[in-house]
Design a protein around this motif. Structure first.
Motif, PDB file in Angstrom:
ATOM      1  N   ARG A  39       0.840  -1.183   0.000  1.00  0.00           N
ATOM      2  CA  ARG A  39       0.000   0.000   0.000  1.00  0.00           C
ATOM      3  C   ARG A  39       0.888   1.250   0.000  1.00  0.00           C
ATOM      4  O   ARG A  39       1.971   1.250   0.606  1.00  0.00           O
ATOM      5  N   THR A  40       0.407   2.279  -0.698  1.00  0.00           N
ATOM      6  CA  THR A  40       1.076   3.577  -0.684  1.00  0.00           C
ATOM      7  C   THR A  40       0.375   4.480   0.309  1.00  0.00           C
ATOM      8  O   THR A  40      -0.848   4.647   0.257  1.00  0.00           O
ATOM      9  N   LEU A  41       1.132   5.033   1.217  1.00  0.00           N
ATOM     10  CA  LEU A  41       0.574   5.859   2.287  1.00  0.00           C
ATOM     11  C   LEU A  41       1.176   7.247   2.234  1.00  0.00           C
ATOM     12  O   LEU A  41       2.348   7.421   1.846  1.00  0.00           O
ATOM     13  N   ASN A  42       0.404   8.215   2.643  1.00  0.00           N
ATOM     14  CA  ASN A  42       0.873   9.589   2.729  1.00  0.00           C
ATOM     15  C   ASN A  42       0.918  10.003   4.191  1.00  0.00           C
ATOM     16  O   ASN A  42      -0.105  10.002   4.890  1.00  0.00           O
ATOM     17  N   LEU A  43       2.113  10.341   4.654  1.00  0.00           N
ATOM     18  CA  LEU A  43       2.277  10.811   6.018  1.00  0.00           C
ATOM     19  C   LEU A  43       2.125  12.329   6.045  1.00  0.00           C
ATOM     20  O   LEU A  43       1.835  12.961   5.020  1.00  0.00           O
ATOM     21  N   ASP A  44       2.319  12.891   7.219  1.00  0.00           N
ATOM     22  CA  ASP A  44       2.181  14.343   7.323  1.00  0.00           C
ATOM     23  C   ASP A  44       3.293  15.038   6.559  1.00  0.00           C
ATOM     24  O   ASP A  44       4.310  14.436   6.207  1.00  0.00           O
ATOM     25  N   ARG A  45       3.110  16.309   6.305  1.00  0.00           N
ATOM     26  CA  ARG A  45       4.060  17.144   5.573  1.00  0.00           C
ATOM     27  C   ARG A  45       4.290  16.638   4.151  1.00  0.00           C
ATOM     28  O   ARG A  45       5.322  16.885   3.545  1.00  0.00           O
ATOM     29  N   GLY A  46       3.317  15.882   3.607  1.00  0.00           N
ATOM     30  CA  GLY A  46       3.394  15.464   2.209  1.00  0.00           C
ATOM     31  C   GLY A  46       4.339  14.328   1.926  1.00  0.00           C
ATOM     32  O   GLY A  46       4.612  14.037   0.760  1.00  0.00           O
ATOM     33  N   HIS A  47       4.877  13.682   2.949  1.00  0.00           N
ATOM     34  CA  HIS A  47       5.782  12.560   2.709  1.00  0.00           C
ATOM     35  C   HIS A  47       4.988  11.353   2.237  1.00  0.00           C
ATOM     36  O   HIS A  47       3.908  11.052   2.765  1.00  0.00           O
ATOM     37  N   SER A  48       5.538  10.649   1.255  1.00  0.00           N
ATOM     38  CA  SER A  48       4.889   9.458   0.714  1.00  0.00           C
ATOM     39  C   SER A  48       5.761   8.250   1.005  1.00  0.00           C
ATOM     40  O   SER A  48       6.998   8.313   0.859  1.00  0.00           O
ATOM     41  N   VAL A  49       5.114   7.155   1.440  1.00  0.00           N
ATOM     42  CA  VAL A  49       5.846   5.919   1.722  1.00  0.00           C
ATOM     43  C   VAL A  49       5.143   4.760   1.037  1.00  0.00           C
ATOM     44  O   VAL A  49       3.943   4.807   0.765  1.00  0.00           O
ATOM     45  N   ARG A  50       5.927   3.755   0.731  1.00  0.00           N
ATOM     46  CA  ARG A  50       5.407   2.507   0.180  1.00  0.00           C
ATOM     47  C   ARG A  50       5.543   1.464   1.284  1.00  0.00           C
ATOM     48  O   ARG A  50       6.657   1.194   1.754  1.00  0.00           O
ATOM     49  N   ALA A  51       4.427   0.882   1.712  1.00  0.00           N
ATOM     50  CA  ALA A  51       4.435  -0.018   2.868  1.00  0.00           C
ATOM     51  C   ALA A  51       4.066  -1.432   2.440  1.00  0.00           C
ATOM     52  O   ALA A  51       3.353  -1.645   1.455  1.00  0.00           O
ATOM     53  N   ILE A  52       4.573  -2.390   3.187  1.00  0.00           N
ATOM     54  CA  ILE A  52       4.249  -3.800   2.980  1.00  0.00           C
ATOM     55  C   ILE A  52       3.821  -4.381   4.327  1.00  0.00           C
ATOM     56  O   ILE A  52       4.418  -4.085   5.365  1.00  0.00           O
ATOM     57  N   ALA A  53       2.759  -5.141   4.301  1.00  0.00           N
ATOM     58  CA  ALA A  53       2.265  -5.797   5.521  1.00  0.00           C
ATOM     59  C   ALA A  53       2.375  -7.303   5.321  1.00  0.00           C
ATOM     60  O   ALA A  53       1.925  -7.841   4.300  1.00  0.00           O
TER      61      ALA A  53
END
Length: 203
Positions: free
Chosen positions: A25-39
């Motif tokens: 999943r692609t997630l957006n954190l605060d301050r516009g940071h984008s991360v790609r996460a795996i569960a």
């Protein structure tokens, strides 16, 4: 059980992979940071001699990686592709215009030759040295038409010349009779005689 110290208390990247054991999943954190996460769902293995009831609840491990640089690179690639596409389209249009102009140049030459032909230059013909094969038929038909026009104008000039020649003699006769008759005062009988002389000439 544990959260990375890189995340604040109000931040979380945890999500349930659902029915599968691995999910992305692609997630957006605060301050516009984008991360790609795996569960990843897994069942921990207990390597202890301590007694347990055998029912081990599965755990979900969620990891992520910052994709800001990747997003920036993708944005640059997107801009580059749009710019390149616009440049290619513009260049294609320019090349197409040049090709069309070059392809129509023989037609422009034919049009100029036709425009230069007048009543006194019907002997001129459309030259077809550099014409493409598709236009040769048109050039041949135009030259045939010019030949027929030249013959028609020649017949007209010949007819006019013959007509003028045929009219010159009777008109000269009529004028001479009129000049002689009007050279002095005549009687009515003499005028009538002159008119009788002119009548056969008119006929």
């Amino acid at each position: 059980l544990h959260k990375s110290p890189d995340l604040r208390e109000d931040q979380s990247i945890a999500f349930d992979p659902g029915e599968s054991d691995i999910a992305y999943r692609t997630l957006n954190l605060d301050r516009g940071h984008s991360v790609r996460a795996i569960a990843i769902r897994f069942a921990p293995r207990i390597e202890s001699d301590a007694p347990h009831d055998g029912a081990i609840s599965p755990l979900v491990l969620t990891m992520s990686r910052n994709t800001d640089h990747l997003v920036a690179h993708l944005g640059f690639v997107r801009t580059l592709l749009w710019t390149a596409s616009a440049g290619i389209v513009g260049l294609s249009c320019a090349v197409s215009v040049l090709i069309v102009k070059r392809a129509l140049a023989p037609l422009t030459c034919v049009a100029e030759q036709i425009e230069a032909i007048g009543e006194d230059t019907l002997k001129n013909r459309i030259s077809g040295d550099d014409l493409p094969s598709e236009i040769n038929l048109i050039q041949s038909r135009i030259n045939d038409l010019l030949s027929r026009l030249e013959d028609s104008f020649a017949r007209e000039r010949s007819f006019n010349a013959h007509l003028a020649h045929e009219l010159r003699t009777p008109l000269a006769g009529l004028r001479s009779i009129a000049d002689v008759t009007l050279s002095r005062q005549r009687t009515a009988h003499e005028y009538r005689s002159a008119l009788n002389d002119m009548l056969p000439i008119v006929e």
